[in-house]
Design a protein around this motif. Structure first.
Motif, PDB file in Angstrom:
ATOM      1  N   SER A 287       0.830  -1.212   0.000  1.00 56.59           N
ATOM      2  CA  SER A 287       0.000   0.000   0.000  1.00 56.59           C
ATOM      3  C   SER A 287       0.860   1.257   0.000  1.00 56.59           C
ATOM      4  CB  SER A 287      -0.926   0.003   1.220  1.00 56.59           C
ATOM      5  OG  SER A 287      -1.787  -1.108   1.211  1.00 56.59           O
ATOM      6  N   GLY A 291       0.900   3.704  -3.258  1.00 56.94           N
ATOM      7  CA  GLY A 291       0.313   5.014  -3.017  1.00 56.94           C
ATOM      8  C   GLY A 291       1.262   6.140  -3.364  1.00 56.94           C
ATOM      9  N   SER A 350       1.021   7.359   8.765  1.00 58.67           N
ATOM     10  CA  SER A 350      -0.368   7.577   8.351  1.00 58.67           C
ATOM     11  C   SER A 350      -0.649   9.063   8.179  1.00 58.67           C
ATOM     12  CB  SER A 350      -1.321   6.971   9.379  1.00 58.67           C
ATOM     13  OG  SER A 350      -1.131   7.533  10.668  1.00 58.67           O
ATOM     14  N   ILE A 354      -1.904  10.637   4.605  1.00 54.67           N
ATOM     15  CA  ILE A 354      -3.270  11.175   4.516  1.00 54.67           C
ATOM     16  C   ILE A 354      -3.248  12.680   4.263  1.00 54.67           C
ATOM     17  CG2 ILE A 354      -5.390  11.586   5.816  1.00 54.67           C
ATOM     18  CD1 ILE A 354      -4.893   8.870   7.202  1.00 54.67           C
ATOM     19  N   ALA A 452      -6.192   9.989  -3.981  1.00 53.38           N
ATOM     20  CA  ALA A 452      -7.014   8.930  -3.392  1.00 53.38           C
ATOM     21  C   ALA A 452      -6.175   7.734  -2.961  1.00 53.38           C
ATOM     22  CB  ALA A 452      -8.087   8.497  -4.391  1.00 53.38           C
ATOM     23  N   LEU A 453      -5.220   7.336  -3.800  1.00 59.82           N
ATOM     24  CA  LEU A 453      -4.372   6.191  -3.458  1.00 59.82           C
ATOM     25  C   LEU A 453      -3.463   6.521  -2.271  1.00 59.82           C
ATOM     26  CD1 LEU A 453      -3.478   4.873  -7.019  1.00 59.82           C
ATOM     27  CD2 LEU A 453      -4.904   3.748  -5.301  1.00 59.82           C
ATOM     28  N   ALA A 456      -5.668   6.331   0.820  1.00 63.98           N
ATOM     29  CA  ALA A 456      -5.968   4.925   1.104  1.00 63.98           C
ATOM     30  C   ALA A 456      -4.784   4.233   1.777  1.00 63.98           C
ATOM     31  CB  ALA A 456      -6.336   4.195  -0.192  1.00 63.98           C
ATOM     32  N   LEU A 459      -4.619   5.236   5.380  1.00 64.62           N
ATOM     33  CA  LEU A 459      -5.605   4.546   6.212  1.00 64.62           C
ATOM     34  C   LEU A 459      -5.153   3.124   6.527  1.00 64.62           C
ATOM     35  CD1 LEU A 459      -8.904   5.781   4.501  1.00 64.62           C
ATOM     36  CD2 LEU A 459      -7.960   6.503   6.708  1.00 64.62           C
ATOM     37  N   VAL A 460      -4.503   2.467   5.575  1.00 68.92           N
ATOM     38  CA  VAL A 460      -3.933   1.142   5.859  1.00 68.92           C
ATOM     39  C   VAL A 460      -2.895   1.252   6.978  1.00 68.92           C
ATOM     40  CG1 VAL A 460      -2.513  -0.735   4.930  1.00 68.92           C
ATOM     41  CG2 VAL A 460      -4.364   0.227   3.553  1.00 68.92           C
TER      42      VAL A 460
END
Length: 491
Positions: A287, A291, A350, A354, A452-453, A456, A459-460
């Motif tokens: 991820s 991302g 994170s 984000i 968006a990626l 995401a 959030l992972v």
């Protein structure tokens, strides 16, 4: 390739990891950082220069019959393919034969390929050695990140790893400014300037090679490959140097581990360990890499064309804009790196992912509403990438510390290859048409996909990131060779 040292399977109890982690920062650690970390500057220089001087190489009189599309398309794709291939090949060899052998070999491959690129006389020659240059650089990522994390004390590991990976952008700044110089035909003939940019990479690489010769093998790697006496002698020598420099006696190391020495770990066992024993960590690594790869391609792949197409900026000065953006990319890891060791991995990984994603969403909205100029658009990118760069650098830190030592280089190689392929192949295919179409809404879509990626992935990380700050690598993920304590020689 030299033969591996023959070993007999035996169990040793060792304090080598604890002895390394308790060391205060010293001149020896600076030598590690300079010898190993500066290669990222070369990577940034390589990537930026080729994109910036594509127009010069493709002109009549450059001495090379090649089109602009071939330089930015075929050659760029081959460089990415080489980096992915080199990471996987050299990553496996790094786990088998040691960190030092491979970080010398990979730098040698880079130097030879870059030198031969500078004397290109045809398109096929240029393509071949761009692939091999990437092959060497990809191998560097696996060999260098594994060595750095195993040699740097746990207290400093996060910030050092981030700053080193972020130094890519120092090379990008140099590449952007160098390209402006190389494109000036009043200084260099059209057939010479672009060749000198590659020659400069060779000179810098040779300087790095001279320093790197003094960087030792990882004692952690040696302790599980039957070279315990060498590991002990190396760490003892470092301890003597540090005590002499600091004028104090080091405290006694606390924790010992027992390992059963093995020649190597099979590829099947590596795959099972990464994906079966640590599935959440594998998802986290994928991820983070995917991302950041898409976010960077959403911005940097079409950087020049966006400024030229939507804001009327001359193509001859886009290098100055990119230099500013690249500098802010380096400031992110430099200024935020310490927080990854103090505030902690999970909130910082994170948070940077984000926040940078949300800021890019905001930039997309402002751009779509027609409220930005070339200067304010660049300022928005600077803010986004200040945080994104720290997050992207933490992706390399994460995969290099959350898997067992015997799989470390291969894990770095795998996640790097997947992320690089996604960003360097899928990214351009998706974003090229969007950012160069001249349609504002198309560029907005590109920004939103990258944003968006990135969100995401953040959030992972909220759920899966590992609290690795201040912990030894062996505490984060026990070596596969860890054994139950038994009467054995203590190192």
């Amino acid at each position: 390739m030299p033969e591996r040292t023959e070993t007999h399977s035996r169990t040793v109890t060792t304090k080598v990891p604890a002895r390394l982690d308790r060391l205060p920062w010293s001149r020896w650690h600076w030598m590690i950082v300079i010898g190993l970390g500066t290669v990222w500057i070369l990577d940034g220089l390589e990537v930026t220069v080729v994109g910036s001087i594509a127009s010069r190489i493709s002109e009549d009189g450059s001495g090379l019959s090649i089109t602009d599309a071939q330089v930015t398309g075929v050659a760029a794709a081959l460089y990415v393919a080489g980096a992915c291939s080199g990471a996987l090949v050299f990553g496996r060899l790094t786990d088998l034969y040691g960190r030092k052998k491979l970080f010398l070999v990979t730098l040698g491959v880079y130097l030879a390929a870059t030198a031969l690129t500078a004397v290109s006389f045809s398109a096929w020659w240029f393509f071949l050695f761009r692939f091999l240059t990437g092959f060497g650089i990809g191998g560097e990522y696996a060999a260098i990140n594994s060595a750095i994390d195993e040699l740097i004390p746990s207290k400093y590991r996060g910030r050092v790893d981030l700053i080193i990976n972020g130094s890519f952008w120092i090379g990008a700044v140099a590449g952007a400014l160098l390209s402006v110089l190389a494109l000036n035909t009043e200084i260099f003939p059209a057939s010479v300037g672009w060749r000198l940019t590659f020659a400069l990479g060779v000179v810098l690489g040779l300087v790095i090679l001279l320093v790197r010769r003094h960087v030792p093998e990882s004692p952690r790697w040696m302790m599980v490959h039957g070279r315990t006496e060498e590991a002990e002698a190396l760490v003892s020598d470092v301890e003597r140097r540090v005590e002499a420099e600091k004028g104090v006696r080091l405290p006694d190391p606390e924790e010992a581990i027992s390992v059963t020495q093995r020649k190597d770990i099979g590829f099947g066992e590596i795959a099972r360990t990464v994906f079966r024993s640590y599935p959440r960590r594998a998802v986290l690594g994928l991820s983070l890499f995917v991302g950041q790869a898409f976010l960077y391609n959403a911005i940097t792949f079409g950087f020049g064309s966006i400024l030229v197409t939507f804001f009327g900026v001359s193509s001859g000065v886009t290098g100055y804009y990119f230099a500013v953006v690249a500098f802010l990319n380096f400031l992110g890891p430099l200024l935020l790196g310490r927080l990854f060791d103090t505030v902690g991995r999970r909130p910082m990984i994170s948070g940077t992912y984000i926040l940078s994603g949300l800021l890019l969403f905001g930039t997309a909205w402002l751009f779509g509403a027609g409220r930005l100029t070339a200067v304010t658009m660049t300022a928005c990118w600077c803010v986004v990438l200040f945080f994104a760069s720290a997050g992207a650098s933490s992706a390399y830190l994460t995969v290099s510390e959350i898997f067992p030592m015997e799989t470390r280089a291969m894990a770095i190689a795998f996640f790097y290859a997947v992320g690089t392929a996604a960003g360097g192949i899928s990214g351009p295919l998706l974003f090229a048409g969007l950012t160069s179409s001249g349609v504002v809404s198309d560029a907005v879509i590109a920004f939103c996909v990258g944003a968006a990626l990135m969100v995401a992935a953040g959030l992972v990380a909220v759920f899966y990131a590992v609290a690795a700050e201040g912990r030894s690598l062996e505490q984060i993920a026990a070596p596969l060779s860890t054994a139950e304590p038994a009467p054995a020689k203590t190192v």
